[in-house]
Design a protein around this motif. Structure first.
Motif, short mmCIF file in Angstrom:
data_model
loop_
_atom_site.label_atom_id
_atom_site.label_comp_id
_atom_site.label_asym_id
_atom_site.label_seq_id
_atom_site.Cartn_x
_atom_site.Cartn_y
_atom_site.Cartn_z
N LEU A 134 49.37 31.48 6.57
CA LEU A 134 48.59 30.27 6.77
C LEU A 134 47.55 30.54 7.84
CD1 LEU A 134 48.07 27.17 6.52
CD2 LEU A 134 49.79 26.89 8.33
N VAL A 135 46.30 30.20 7.55
CA VAL A 135 45.23 30.32 8.54
C VAL A 135 44.77 28.91 8.88
CG1 VAL A 135 42.95 31.23 9.10
CG2 VAL A 135 44.50 32.57 7.66
N ILE A 136 45.03 28.50 10.10
CA ILE A 136 44.60 27.19 10.59
C ILE A 136 43.28 27.41 11.33
CG2 ILE A 136 45.14 25.26 12.12
CD1 ILE A 136 48.12 25.93 11.67
N GLY A 137 42.27 26.65 10.94
CA GLY A 137 40.95 26.85 11.52
C GLY A 137 40.16 27.86 10.71
N ALA A 138 40.41 27.90 9.42
CA ALA A 138 39.79 28.90 8.55
C ALA A 138 38.28 28.72 8.40
CB ALA A 138 40.45 28.86 7.17
N THR A 139 37.74 27.59 8.79
CA THR A 139 36.30 27.37 8.63
C THR A 139 35.49 27.86 9.83
OG1 THR A 139 36.45 25.11 9.48
CG2 THR A 139 36.60 25.41 7.08
N GLY A 140 36.17 28.29 10.87
CA GLY A 140 35.46 28.83 12.03
C GLY A 140 35.11 30.30 11.84
N LYS A 141 34.39 30.85 12.80
CA LYS A 141 33.95 32.25 12.70
C LYS A 141 35.11 33.22 12.59
CE LYS A 141 29.64 31.41 15.11
NZ LYS A 141 28.86 31.61 16.32
N ILE A 142 36.08 33.08 13.46
CA ILE A 142 37.22 33.99 13.45
C ILE A 142 38.13 33.71 12.26
CG2 ILE A 142 39.32 34.67 14.69
CD1 ILE A 142 37.75 34.08 17.30
N GLY A 143 38.47 32.45 12.05
CA GLY A 143 39.36 32.08 10.96
C GLY A 143 38.85 32.50 9.60
N ARG A 144 37.55 32.35 9.37
CA ARG A 144 36.95 32.73 8.09
C ARG A 144 37.07 34.24 7.86
NH1 ARG A 144 33.03 30.44 4.70
NH2 ARG A 144 31.80 31.97 3.57
N VAL A 146 39.28 36.29 9.23
CA VAL A 146 40.69 36.60 9.03
C VAL A 146 41.11 36.27 7.61
CG1 VAL A 146 43.04 35.91 9.71
CG2 VAL A 146 41.32 36.37 11.47
N LEU A 147 40.74 35.09 7.15
CA LEU A 147 41.09 34.66 5.81
C LEU A 147 40.54 35.60 4.75
CD1 LEU A 147 41.46 31.24 4.35
CD2 LEU A 147 39.84 32.75 3.23
N LYS A 148 39.26 35.93 4.84
CA LYS A 148 38.64 36.82 3.85
C LYS A 148 39.34 38.16 3.81
CE LYS A 148 34.13 36.75 3.18
NZ LYS A 148 32.67 36.76 3.45
N SER A 149 39.70 38.69 4.96
CA SER A 149 40.37 39.98 5.03
C SER A 149 41.78 39.90 4.44
CB SER A 149 40.42 40.46 6.47
OG SER A 149 41.11 41.67 6.56
N LEU A 150 42.53 38.89 4.83
CA LEU A 150 43.91 38.76 4.37
C LEU A 150 44.02 38.42 2.90
CD1 LEU A 150 45.56 36.88 7.36
CD2 LEU A 150 45.84 39.28 6.73
N ALA A 151 43.05 37.66 2.38
CA ALA A 151 43.11 37.22 0.98
C ALA A 151 43.07 38.39 0.00
CB ALA A 151 41.97 36.24 0.69
N LYS A 152 42.63 39.55 0.47
CA LYS A 152 42.58 40.73 -0.40
C LYS A 152 43.97 41.25 -0.74
CE LYS A 152 38.18 42.10 1.63
NZ LYS A 152 37.53 43.03 2.57
N THR A 153 44.92 41.06 0.17
CA THR A 153 46.24 41.66 -0.03
C THR A 153 47.41 40.70 0.19
OG1 THR A 153 46.19 42.42 2.27
CG2 THR A 153 45.45 43.98 0.58
N HIS A 154 47.14 39.47 0.57
CA HIS A 154 48.20 38.51 0.87
C HIS A 154 47.93 37.19 0.17
CE1 HIS A 154 49.89 41.13 3.97
NE2 HIS A 154 48.66 41.30 4.42
N GLN A 155 48.96 36.36 0.09
CA GLN A 155 48.81 34.99 -0.39
C GLN A 155 48.42 34.14 0.81
OE1 GLN A 155 52.69 34.20 -2.02
NE2 GLN A 155 52.03 34.75 -4.07
N VAL A 156 47.19 33.69 0.84
CA VAL A 156 46.67 33.00 2.02
C VAL A 156 46.45 31.52 1.72
CG1 VAL A 156 44.81 32.91 3.73
CG2 VAL A 156 45.55 35.10 2.81
N THR A 157 46.86 30.70 2.67
CA THR A 157 46.59 29.27 2.62
C THR A 157 45.66 28.95 3.77
OG1 THR A 157 48.76 28.78 1.68
CG2 THR A 157 47.59 26.95 2.74
N ALA A 158 44.59 28.22 3.47
CA ALA A 158 43.64 27.79 4.49
C ALA A 158 43.88 26.32 4.79
CB ALA A 158 42.21 27.98 3.99
N ARG A 176 44.60 29.37 -1.17
CA ARG A 176 45.09 28.04 -1.49
C ARG A 176 44.58 27.17 -0.34
NH1 ARG A 176 50.44 26.28 0.40
NH2 ARG A 176 50.69 24.16 -0.34
N VAL A 177 44.12 25.96 -0.63
CA VAL A 177 43.49 25.15 0.40
C VAL A 177 44.25 23.84 0.60
CG1 VAL A 177 41.38 23.94 1.11
CG2 VAL A 177 41.22 26.13 -0.09
N LEU A 178 44.54 23.54 1.87
CA LEU A 178 45.10 22.25 2.26
C LEU A 178 44.09 21.59 3.19
CD1 LEU A 178 48.78 23.26 3.11
CD2 LEU A 178 47.95 22.16 1.03
#
Length: 143
Positions: free
Chosen positions: A4-14, A16-28, A45-47
């Motif tokens: 789970l990435v909380i704050g996925a719309t920020g510079k760091i969160g985005r 992290v999410l893009k990198s992890l989504a390549k190999t993991h199941q990521v929820t934003a 997956r987006v909440l």
């Protein structure tokens, strides 16, 4: 791994999410419903949660079933005291309590003052702290 990435719309969160989504199941976990399609295209997956009104339920639902939680929600160096209280403290503490394990937090240094700093260290939560003019490198975030 489910992350789970909380704050996925920020510079760091985005990033992290893009990198992890390549190999993991990521929820934003995001606040802005108009961004949902964009983050789904990245493979997440987006909440959408209104953190001012639904924080407790939203965080609990979001952390359920996750193997790791990355908290990148921050008001940033220029955030108002209200934003810092909401994002850097309240969201982080609720997520830490709900997740209970495998949590990484990135925040502004001013927001990691006692008691949150003590709580993070007592629970062995990794932190990445950035000064006003020194942005945190993505490589400093433990996943």
């Amino acid at each position: 791994m489910k992350v789970l990435v909380i704050g996925a719309t920020g510079k760091i969160g985005r990033r992290v999410l893009k990198s992890l989504a390549k190999t993991h199941q990521v929820t934003a976990l995001i606040r802005y419903p108009e961004l949902q399609a964009e983050y789904e295209k990245m493979g997440a997956r987006v909440l959408t949660v209104d953190v001012e009104k639904e924080l407790d339920k939203g965080i609990h639902d979001a952390t359920s079933g996750q193997d790791a939680v990355i908290i990148a929600a921050t008001a940033g160096a220029d955030g108002s005291s209200k934003e810092i209280e909401l994002l850097d403290r309240n969201v982080a503490m609720k997520a830490i309590d709900a997740a209970k394990k495998n949590v990484s937090v990135t925040s502004s240094c001013s927001a990691l003052m006692a008691p949150i700093n003590r709580t993070l260290h007592q629970k062995n939560i990794s932190t990445s702290c950035r000064q006003t003019m020194q942005p945190t490198s993505i490589s400093n975030i433990a996943v």
